[in-house]
Enzyme design. Structure first.
Site, PDB file in Angstrom:
ATOM      1  N   HIS A 255       0.801  -1.212   0.114  1.00  0.00           N
ATOM      2  CA  HIS A 255      -0.038   0.032   0.114  1.00  0.00           C
ATOM      3  C   HIS A 255       0.681   1.224   0.149  1.00  0.00           C
ATOM      4  CE1 HIS A 255       0.653   0.866   4.223  1.00  0.00           C
ATOM      5  NE2 HIS A 255       0.432  -0.401   4.620  1.00  0.00           N
ATOM      6  N   CYS A 273       3.356  -4.593   6.756  1.00  0.00           N
ATOM      7  CA  CYS A 273       2.904  -4.344   5.323  1.00  0.00           C
ATOM      8  C   CYS A 273       4.174  -3.938   4.241  1.00  0.00           C
ATOM      9  CB  CYS A 273       1.685  -3.256   5.263  1.00  0.00           C
ATOM     10  SG  CYS A 273       0.408  -3.944   5.904  1.00  0.00           S
TER      11      CYS A 273
END
Length: 327
Positions: A255, A273
């Site tokens: 992301h 992440c």
């Protein structure tokens, strides 16, 4: 960041990962690349032969509740995609049922089914699917003894371009290959580590072969997975994160970085992440298909094969052991 609600069995196996989305990660129901559900087509059910007492009575003892991914008119899938079939009740005669499941790609490749529960079976190929082709799945359930009233079900999948992304967490870069050619290099920041729970450092990104499972233009990520819900707590966060592509059930995404751009390409600072530049994250989101391959290297935390669609973590011999058929 990670998801607040998780499958109970998965929690025990994988522990939590550090990013947290408010929406629940479930392969059979997760928001896909394309939201609309393609219809399942049914093939004609064979007419039962007459008996001395009249036409045989039709019965339904097993049906299909869900098929993943969606059909060719709704989405294109990546070369690593699995076929996930969920039945509407427990399957007792798995070998008989499995023998009635057919997969016919335009470009042949070896594949096998693996049962992961009493109701769910997953098809994976030995090597990746060839790109830009169609794959036909058919379940001839009407041929199952005692199931003559069932409908034969089929679905055709469309395989898109071959996307293989390689994330090097030590060099802080993600290289995206499209049909074998390097399409883009994106500076990234992966999990920083440092939060150990049940012997697992949940702040580390998992190393292994992931598959993209879905995406959202904006994903709400919170600290509630850590039990932190009080805004006054210094550990609390609730952020709207752009261009989020899910790659595991334990909350890992590729992301856009929420600021902290000076770390991208230089050091690992995330909660697990893969953070990317705004331009890189948006580009990756735009091309992402469910079933695209994302290989992550450089961390000590290994991706478990049943964490999301991480079925390529098993070698071919291991995968085939989950089949109910002898050969």
């Amino acid at each position: 960041m990670r998801v607040t609600r998780m499958l109970p069995a998965l929690v025990a196996l994988t522990a939590a990962s550090a990013c947290a989305a408010q929406s629940a990660p479930v392969p059979r129901a997760q928001t896909p690349v394309v939201v609309a559900q393609a219809a399942v087509t049914t093939a004609p059910t064979p007419t039962p032969s007459p008996t001395t007492t009249g036409t045989a009575r039709k019965k339904v003892t097993l049906g299909i509740a869900d098929i993943t991914p969606m059909g060719e008119k709704t989405e294109k899938v990546g070369v690593g995609f699995p076929i996930i079939v969920t039945f509407d009740r427990d399957v007792k005669n798995k070998a008989e049922v499995e023998a009635l499941l057919e997969v016919k790609p335009d470009k042949p490749v070896d594949g096998a089914w693996r049962w992961v529960s009493k109701r769910k079976v997953i098809y994976r190929t030995k090597t990746y699917w060839q790109p830009n082709q169609k794959v036909l799945f058919t379940a001839r359930l009407s041929e199952l003894p005692g199931n003559t009233g069932a409908k034969n079900v089929s679905r055709r999948f469309a395989v898109g371009a071959k996307h293989i992304s390689v994330v090097n967490t030590r060099k802080h870069v993600m290289k995206v290959y499209r049909n074998g050619k390097l399409a883009k290099k994106i500076p990234i920041s992966a999990g920083k580590g440092g939060l150990v729970r049940n012997g697992v450092d949940v702040y580390l990104t998992t190393s292994g072969t992931h598959l993209t499972m879905g995406k959202k233009a904006v994903e709400t990520m919170t600290s509630s997975w850590m039990g932190v819900t009080d805004p006054k707590d210094p550990r609390y966060y609730k952020e709207e994160i752009p261009w989020a592509v899910r790659i595991s059930d334990s909350g890992e995404y590729v992301h856009q970085s929420a600021g902290y751009y000076h770390f991208l390409g230089r050091s690992n600072q995330s909660h697990g992440c893969v953070r990317a530049t705004p331009a890189g994250a948006k580009w990756f989101y735009t091309i992402a298909q469910r079933g695209d391959v994302v290989k992550i290297t450089g961390t000590k935390r290994k991706l478990q094969w049943n964490n999301g669609w991480s079925y390529w973590q098993l070698n071919w011999t291991q995968w085939k052991k989950g089949s109910a058929l002898k050969s």
